[in-house]
Design an enzyme around this catalytic site. Structure first.
Site, PDB file in Angstrom:
ATOM      1  N   GLY A   1      -6.272   5.413  -9.777  1.00  0.00           N
ATOM      2  CA  GLY A   1      -6.175   4.483  -8.639  1.00  0.00           C
ATOM      3  C   GLY A   1      -7.264   4.696  -7.590  1.00  0.00           C
ATOM      4  N   GLU A   2      -7.368   3.684  -6.711  1.00  0.00           N
ATOM      5  CA  GLU A   2      -8.456   3.679  -5.724  1.00  0.00           C
ATOM      6  C   GLU A   2      -8.347   4.823  -4.718  1.00  0.00           C
ATOM      7  OE1 GLU A   2     -10.318   0.749  -2.348  1.00  0.00           O
ATOM      8  OE2 GLU A   2      -8.751  -0.039  -3.653  1.00  0.00           O
TER       9      GLU A   2
ATOM     10  N   GLY B   1      -4.263  10.015 -12.463  1.00  0.00           N
ATOM     11  CA  GLY B   1      -4.304   8.584 -12.176  1.00  0.00           C
ATOM     12  C   GLY B   1      -5.712   8.126 -11.844  1.00  0.00           C
TER      13      GLY B   1
ATOM     14  N   SER C   1      -2.434   2.123  11.307  1.00  0.00           N
ATOM     15  CA  SER C   1      -2.316   2.998  10.141  1.00  0.00           C
ATOM     16  C   SER C   1      -1.718   4.331  10.504  1.00  0.00           C
ATOM     17  CB  SER C   1      -3.705   3.243   9.542  1.00  0.00           C
ATOM     18  OG  SER C   1      -4.198   2.057   9.003  1.00  0.00           O
TER      19      SER C   1
ATOM     20  N   THR D   1       0.866  -1.191   0.000  1.00  0.00           N
ATOM     21  CA  THR D   1       0.000   0.000   0.000  1.00  0.00           C
ATOM     22  C   THR D   1       0.901   1.240   0.000  1.00  0.00           C
ATOM     23  OG1 THR D   1      -0.096   0.306   2.387  1.00  0.00           O
ATOM     24  CG2 THR D   1      -1.653  -1.273   1.453  1.00  0.00           C
ATOM     25  N   CYS D   2       0.268   2.398   0.080  1.00  0.00           N
ATOM     26  CA  CYS D   2       1.057   3.647   0.063  1.00  0.00           C
ATOM     27  C   CYS D   2       2.019   3.707   1.247  1.00  0.00           C
ATOM     28  CB  CYS D   2       0.145   4.853   0.148  1.00  0.00           C
ATOM     29  SG  CYS D   2      -1.164   4.844  -1.034  1.00  0.00           S
ATOM     30  N   ASN D   3       1.607   3.146   2.354  1.00  0.00           N
ATOM     31  CA  ASN D   3       2.408   3.305   3.568  1.00  0.00           C
ATOM     32  C   ASN D   3       3.130   2.057   4.040  1.00  0.00           C
ATOM     33  OD1 ASN D   3       2.085   6.021   4.141  1.00  0.00           O
ATOM     34  ND2 ASN D   3      -0.003   5.654   4.824  1.00  0.00           N
ATOM     35  N   ARG D   4       2.943   0.953   3.358  1.00  0.00           N
ATOM     36  CA  ARG D   4       3.626  -0.258   3.807  1.00  0.00           C
ATOM     37  C   ARG D   4       3.842  -1.252   2.672  1.00  0.00           C
ATOM     38  NH1 ARG D   4       1.621  -1.790   8.570  1.00  0.00           N
ATOM     39  NH2 ARG D   4       0.310   0.048   8.834  1.00  0.00           N
TER      40      ARG D   4
END
Lengths: 282, 376
Positions: free
Chosen positions: B208-209, B206, B126, B66-69
């Site tokens: 993306g979700e 973009g 998170s 994900t963006c952070n992991r």
């Protein structure tokens, strides 16, 4: 009798400055601590400060038998009072958040400065008000200053919001402040109306210069024209979108400070002629 | 729920040969500029999965990106070399120096993996504590791994239970109350700049979700003038239809930049789409109009030096999280409550997993080949 009124007026005005300061401090503490109880204290403090301020100015007018803006002390007090009036009206109409908080800060600051500088509170020359256009000119000029004070306040609010966004801060203070666009638009409007009013005041003052050269000195006239020209130049730059909003707001603040500082040389002529300060009457 | 603390086997005393493992990096250990180098794209994810499956000890695995992991969850025979094998795999696939990844990564085994996953899925780990997007992202990763047959009974059960735990937390605690999504934080910031979002022109780079979630938040607060830009114009048109907006090719963006007030970067582009050089002349044409840039992409879509330009407000993922955290003090006690419940649930599951799977024979058939991983 006149002396007791003057003393009483000063103490009322001093009390109003204290109440404004307390209102400002209460709200500031609540904002820092993220508390919601502040309105219970803030509004009563603001309204009672305003009442004492109005009463003080009334007593002042009663004692001098004229409009209370004949020396820097009175001018600062009237600018502060008009700023609070405009804030209260504007707040009620637009529901703009934190404007009254900053308004109390300004009123407390102007009140405290004018009370501290005892030499500013000197007796006015009675010939000043013989020509009805002169007090009208003064009233317009002071009203324009109060509009510039609100332009400066909203500009300050813009700069604080801008700092919060640039420094990426999400504190309560920043989220309560109005948006940058709103603040930019409002400070421009205050400036716009202020310049129109000041233009009328300057034209009236200049027209009467020949008739009242002893009261309206040449340096005073030059200072008044310089301030007017600076505000007009700023307004034109803003109108033609030649300034970033941040630069415009800094200029608004700086010009207002300069305009206040200029009040001292503007009125110095009268004091230099040896008219004693009211505060020395006893 | 039985009292489990005395039943929990630890790494030191367990006689079992197999265990859960986790190797990964997240916002807790790596800053954004490091995380963007660790991020996996479609191709590197597929290659990493294939490489992981070649490691003989690894029976099951799942990649969460994900963006952070970036995290590798797995079930494997415990050997001393396993961690090194995994490190080597990740760094080779992503062409990274091993020392760098070791410095910014975490390694967990056994019960710690269960606890960690429960916290991740429920949003308590998170960057924006309490956010719900992570649940959807983990579910997507789970479905991808399941379709490609990288999962077995252990990870299957582990992840299913983590979804249940997340649902329990969402229903029974107040951790998700208030401003905890990227979208909410971004709209609140936008409202601090613009009076209302009705008059703002919004550009999303973009399809993306994450970008679309932020667009949804903007739409719910009145932002309706939305343009979606993508390298693939057909993709952009499809997404624009969903957002009731217009479509644009990424190549056309520089010519139309001056008309937008809010730009959301959510593209998977490897290079910066917006640079200081590109924006400077545009900003000179719009002196009195502020520009709000939200960079949700990892690697970032916008050059960080843009924030030095006046009248531009640039926020990346870390900045948005910082703002959200300032509003999260009130939820500190709720977080403690959640963590206690999740630990209890994790320990209970760990005991059950031990009983059912840890000592069993390999679930990875020697002839079983994983299916080609579908793009996430």
């Amino acid at each position: 009798m006149e002396g007791s009124f003057l003393l009483e007026a000063r103490s009322q005005l001093g009390l109003s400055a204290l109440l404004y300061l307390a209102a400002f401090g209460t709200k500031l503490y609540a904002l820092i601590k993220d508390k919601n109880w502040d309105n219970l204290l803030f509004r009563p403090l603001l309204y009672s400060g305003f009442l004492f301020h109005s009463w003080g100015l009334y007593l002042r007018g009663l004692s001098t038998q004229s409009l209370p803006f004949s020396n820097p002390f009175e001018i600062f007090q009237v600018i502060g009072w008009l700023a609070v009036v405009l804030v209260l009206i504007f707040r009620a109409v637009t529901q703009m958040q934190l404007l009254s908080f900053f308004g109390t800060g300004l009123a407390a600051l102007l009140g405290t400065i004018s009370l501290q500088a005892s030499s500013w509170d000197y007796a006015f020359t009675p010939t000043l008000m013989n020509n009805p256009w002169i007090p009208f000119h003064a009233a317009l000029a002071i009203f324009s200053y109060s509009l510039f004070s609100l332009a400066a306040l909203t500009a300050l609010m813009y700069l604080i919001q801008d700092y919060g966004l640039s420094a990426k801060r999400g504190h309560m203070l920043f989220s309560h402040l109005p948006s940058l666009k709103q603040l930019d638009a409002i400070s421009s409007r205050f400036l716009h109306v202020g310049v129109i009013i000041l233009s009328m005041a300057v034209v009236l003052g200049s027209m009467n210069w020949f008739a009242a050269k002893d009261v309206i000195t040449l340096p005073k006239l030059i200072a008044a024209w310089t301030i007017w020209a600076a505000y007009l130049f700023l307004l034109l730059l803003k109108h033609y979108k030649q300034l970033h909003p941040g630069v415009f707001c800094k200029a608004c603040l700086l010009l207002f400070i300069l305009a206040l500082v200029a009040l001292w040389p503007l009125n110095r002529g009268l004091h230099a002629r040896g008219i004693p300060p009211y505060t020395h009457h006893g | 729920m039985p009292e489990v603390s005395r039943l929990i086997p630890t790494m030191a005393d367990t006689p079992l040969e197999k265990s859960l493992f986790l190797l990964g990096s997240s916002h807790h250990v790596a800053p954004l500029h490091v995380r963007e180098r660790f991020a996996l794209n479609k191709d590197t994810s597929a290659r990493l999965y294939n490489q992981l499956y070649q490691i003989p000890q690894v029976e099951e695995c799942l990649l969460l990106n994900t963006c952070n992991r970036v995290e590798i969850y797995g079930f494997a025979h415990r050997t001393k070399s396993l961690q090194n094998h995994l490190l080597d795999c990740f760094c080779t696939t992503n062409t990274l120096p091993q020392e760098e990844f070791s410095r910014y990564s975490i390694w967990k085994e056994g019960l710690a993996v269960v606890k960690h996953l429960f916290e991740v899925v429920s949003g308590t780990d998170s960057q924006m504590v309490g956010e719900t997007e992570i649940l959807g992202q983990v579910k997507n990763s789970f479905e991808n791994a399941q379709q490609a047959s990288y999962l077995g009974p252990v990870l299957n059960r582990l992840f299913q239970k983590s979804f249940q735990a997340a649902k329990w937390i969402r229903t029974n605690t107040d951790i998700g109350r208030g401003q905890v999504s990227l979208g909410n934080v971004a709209t609140t910031l936008a409202l601090r700049i613009f009076e209302n979002l009705n008059e703002c022109k919004i550009l999303v780079l973009g399809t993306g979700e994450v970008g679309q979630q932020v667009v949804k938040a903007f739409k719910s607060r009145g932002g309706h003038n939305i343009t979606v830009a993508s390298r693939d114009l057909a993709h952009a048109k499809k997404q624009a239809q969903l957002s009731e907006g217009q479509a644009l090719s990424i190549a056309e963006v520089p010519q139309q930049l001056d008309s937008f007030d809010i730009i959301i970067g959510a593209s998977g582009a490897a290079k910066h789409i917006l640079t200081q050089k590109l924006l400077k002349p545009i900003l000179n044409q719009r002196t009195d109009k502020p520009l709000f840039l939200i960079d949700l992409a990892v690697p970032r879509n916008f050059e960080s030096s843009i924030e030095r330009l006046s009248n531009v407000y640039l926020y990346n993922l870390d900045d948005l999280a910082k703002i959200a955290q300032e509003n999260q003090k009130a939820r500190a006690s709720e977080l403690q409550k959640c963590q206690a419940v999740l630990t209890e649930k994790a320990e209970y599951l760990w005991v059950n997993l031990n009983d059912a799977h840890m000592a069993s024979s390999s679930s990875k058939s020697p002839n079983q080949e994983p299916a080609v991983l579908s793009p996430s």
